[in-house]
Scaffold this motif. Structure first.
Motif, short mmCIF file in Angstrom:
data_model
loop_
_atom_site.label_atom_id
_atom_site.label_comp_id
_atom_site.label_asym_id
_atom_site.label_seq_id
_atom_site.Cartn_x
_atom_site.Cartn_y
_atom_site.Cartn_z
N TYR A 1 6.54 -15.91 20.63
CA TYR A 1 7.87 -16.27 21.15
C TYR A 1 8.91 -15.42 20.40
CZ TYR A 1 5.05 -20.15 22.72
OH TYR A 1 4.05 -20.90 23.30
N PHE A 2 9.95 -15.01 21.13
CA PHE A 2 10.86 -14.04 20.52
C PHE A 2 12.33 -14.35 20.76
CE2 PHE A 2 13.38 -10.07 20.79
CZ PHE A 2 13.20 -9.60 19.50
N LEU A 3 13.14 -14.11 19.72
CA LEU A 3 14.60 -14.10 19.83
C LEU A 3 15.11 -12.85 19.15
CD1 LEU A 3 15.74 -17.69 18.75
CD2 LEU A 3 15.90 -16.73 21.07
N GLU A 4 16.12 -12.21 19.74
CA GLU A 4 16.91 -11.24 18.97
C GLU A 4 18.14 -12.01 18.51
OE1 GLU A 4 18.21 -8.06 21.54
OE2 GLU A 4 19.43 -9.40 22.77
N ALA A 5 18.59 -11.70 17.30
CA ALA A 5 19.72 -12.47 16.76
C ALA A 5 20.51 -11.64 15.75
CB ALA A 5 19.23 -13.77 16.12
N HIS B 1 -0.84 -11.39 14.05
CA HIS B 1 -1.04 -12.85 14.03
C HIS B 1 0.02 -13.60 14.82
CE1 HIS B 1 -4.35 -12.68 11.21
NE2 HIS B 1 -3.65 -11.85 10.46
N ILE B 2 0.60 -12.95 15.83
CA ILE B 2 1.77 -13.53 16.48
C ILE B 2 1.41 -14.62 17.51
CG2 ILE B 2 2.02 -11.91 18.42
CD1 ILE B 2 4.87 -13.24 16.17
N ASN B 3 0.15 -14.68 17.92
CA ASN B 3 -0.22 -15.68 18.94
C ASN B 3 0.20 -17.09 18.50
OD1 ASN B 3 -1.34 -16.87 21.17
ND2 ASN B 3 -3.43 -16.92 20.32
N GLY B 4 1.07 -17.71 19.30
CA GLY B 4 1.52 -19.08 18.99
C GLY B 4 2.64 -19.14 17.96
N LYS B 5 3.06 -17.98 17.45
CA LYS B 5 4.10 -17.96 16.40
C LYS B 5 5.43 -17.43 16.96
CE LYS B 5 1.27 -19.28 13.16
NZ LYS B 5 0.97 -18.60 11.91
N CYS B 6 6.47 -17.55 16.16
CA CYS B 6 7.83 -17.23 16.62
C CYS B 6 8.43 -16.14 15.74
CB CYS B 6 8.71 -18.48 16.52
SG CYS B 6 8.00 -19.89 17.39
N TYR B 7 9.06 -15.16 16.37
CA TYR B 7 9.63 -14.02 15.66
C TYR B 7 11.09 -13.86 16.03
CZ TYR B 7 9.78 -9.31 13.59
OH TYR B 7 10.07 -8.21 12.82
N ILE B 8 11.94 -13.75 15.02
CA ILE B 8 13.40 -13.67 15.24
C ILE B 8 13.90 -12.42 14.54
CG2 ILE B 8 15.60 -14.87 14.85
CD1 ILE B 8 13.39 -17.34 14.40
#
Ligand SMILES: NC(=O)C1=CN([C@@H]2O[C@H](COP(=O)(O)OP(=O)(O)OC[C@H]3O[C@@H](n4cnc5c(N)ncnc54)[C@H](OP(=O)(O)O)[C@@H]3O)[C@@H](O)[C@H]2O)C=CC1
Ligand SMILES: O=CCCC(=O)O
Length: 290
Positions: free
Chosen positions: A113-117, A83-90
């Motif tokens: 959209y993605f960030l590693e943190a 369900h990642i379309n349009g969503k943000c994953y960190i």
């Protein structure tokens, strides 16, 4: 802000409770689902799968044990990608740059959209919102989620392209793991040569080598007590990944390699779930000096 949170281990539990305390709506998931119950008592909702959490929340944070866990939660059935379309994953787990890049590519390919943190700082800083957050990836997303990073940490660094956060974290933990071994050897040498290890702690604390880790871990190590804040198995994973980064870049790291061996020995002694300071126990072989 409504956020999802995947992974309620030592760090994930502390971080998600901290978000709830600061007024965030949090939906949690953990592989062992029963661990979600405590978070429900703090006001969280539960998602049955990573996919369900991502479907519900615009932003989902993950804090998972290692590369294989991080990949599994994204790519397996009912995973983040569904369900990642349009969503943000960190992803705040400590992994290597390749793992992070694989996750980033897959998420972007599906319209997410993605960030590693990854973070520096352990259980107590996680509880107190005092982590140091090493972020890389989508800068616009970074700006958007700063309110969450401001709750979780005392400082965040934006380091550019995906992989740089993972690499920075591994360099930091490589130094920390090496220091812990030198510290353990020093405590043991002091004791075996007839000195007071407690006095050694005082001497170290007054000089240029004074640091939070020696101050925090020294007294418990002297009591042979290692309640897990940062599990030793994860420190050994980080040494392994840092050594691989050294291989890739032809950096000779004999000190880190020796430290890794000590952590491996500790794991083989069944100490992997204790705090990484339990590497101290590897030096307690029978004394044949007399
Ligand atoms: N503890 C610390 O001081 C710090 C840790 N880190 C890093 O943060 C991450 C988490 O650490 P920490 O909280 O201490 O670790 P824990 O071992 O306490 O928790 C690990 C989490 O990962 C989950 N997990 C493990 N394998 C899988 C899998 N295959 N699929 C799905 N979930 C999985 C566990 O689920 P389950 O409950 O079902 O086992 C649990 O939620 C690690 O990458 C660690 O290196 C970074 C900074 C500090
Ligand atoms: O990855 C774990 C780091 C622990 C710490 O910074 O104290």
């Amino acid at each position: 802000m409504e956020v999802g949170f995947l992974g309620l281990g030592i760090m994930g539990k502390a971080m998600s409770i901290n978000l709830l305390r600061h007024g965030f709506k949090v939906t949690v998931w953990n592989r062992t689902l029963s661990k979600c119950n405590e978070l429900v008592e703090h006001g969280a909702s539960v998602g049955e799968t990573p996919a369900a959490v991502v479907k519900k929340c615009k932003y989902t944070i993950a804090m998972l044990s290692d590369p294989s866990a991080a990949l599994s939660v994204v790519f397996d059935k009912d995973g983040v990608l569904d369900h990642i379309n349009g969503k943000c994953y960190i992803d705040m787990s400590t992994v290597d740059a390749d793992t992070s890049s694989k996750i980033s590519e897959a998420i972007k390919a599906k319209g997410g959209y993605f960030l590693e943190a990854p973070v520096s700082g352990s259980k107590k800083p996680a509880e107190d919102g005092q982590l140091i957050i090493l972020v890389a990836g989508d800068k616009a997303l970074y700006d958007e989620v700063l309110p969450a990073f401001d709750v979780l940490g005392k400082k965040s660094f934006f380091l550019g392209e995906v992989g740089n956060g993972a690499k920075m974290k591994l360099v930091v933990n490589m130094i920390m793991g090496s220091m812990m071994n030198a510290f353990s050897e020093g405590l043991t040498l002091a004791e075996r040569s007839g000195l007071s290890p407690g006095t050694l702690l005082d001497v170290l604390d007054l000089g240029a080598m004074s640091n939070g880790m020696f101050k925090l871990k020294g007294p418990t190590m002297l009591k042979n007590s290692y309640p897990p804040a940062f599990p030793l198995k994860h420190q050994q994973k980080d040494m392994r990944l840092a050594l691989a980064l050294g291989d890739e870049n032809a950096v000779s790291m004999p000190v880190a390699a020796a430290a890794n061996e000590a952590f491996k020995k500790a794991r083989s002694m069944g100490l992997g779930d204790l705090d990484f300071s339990a590497v101290h126990e590897t030096l307690k072989a029978p004394d044949h000096s007399s």
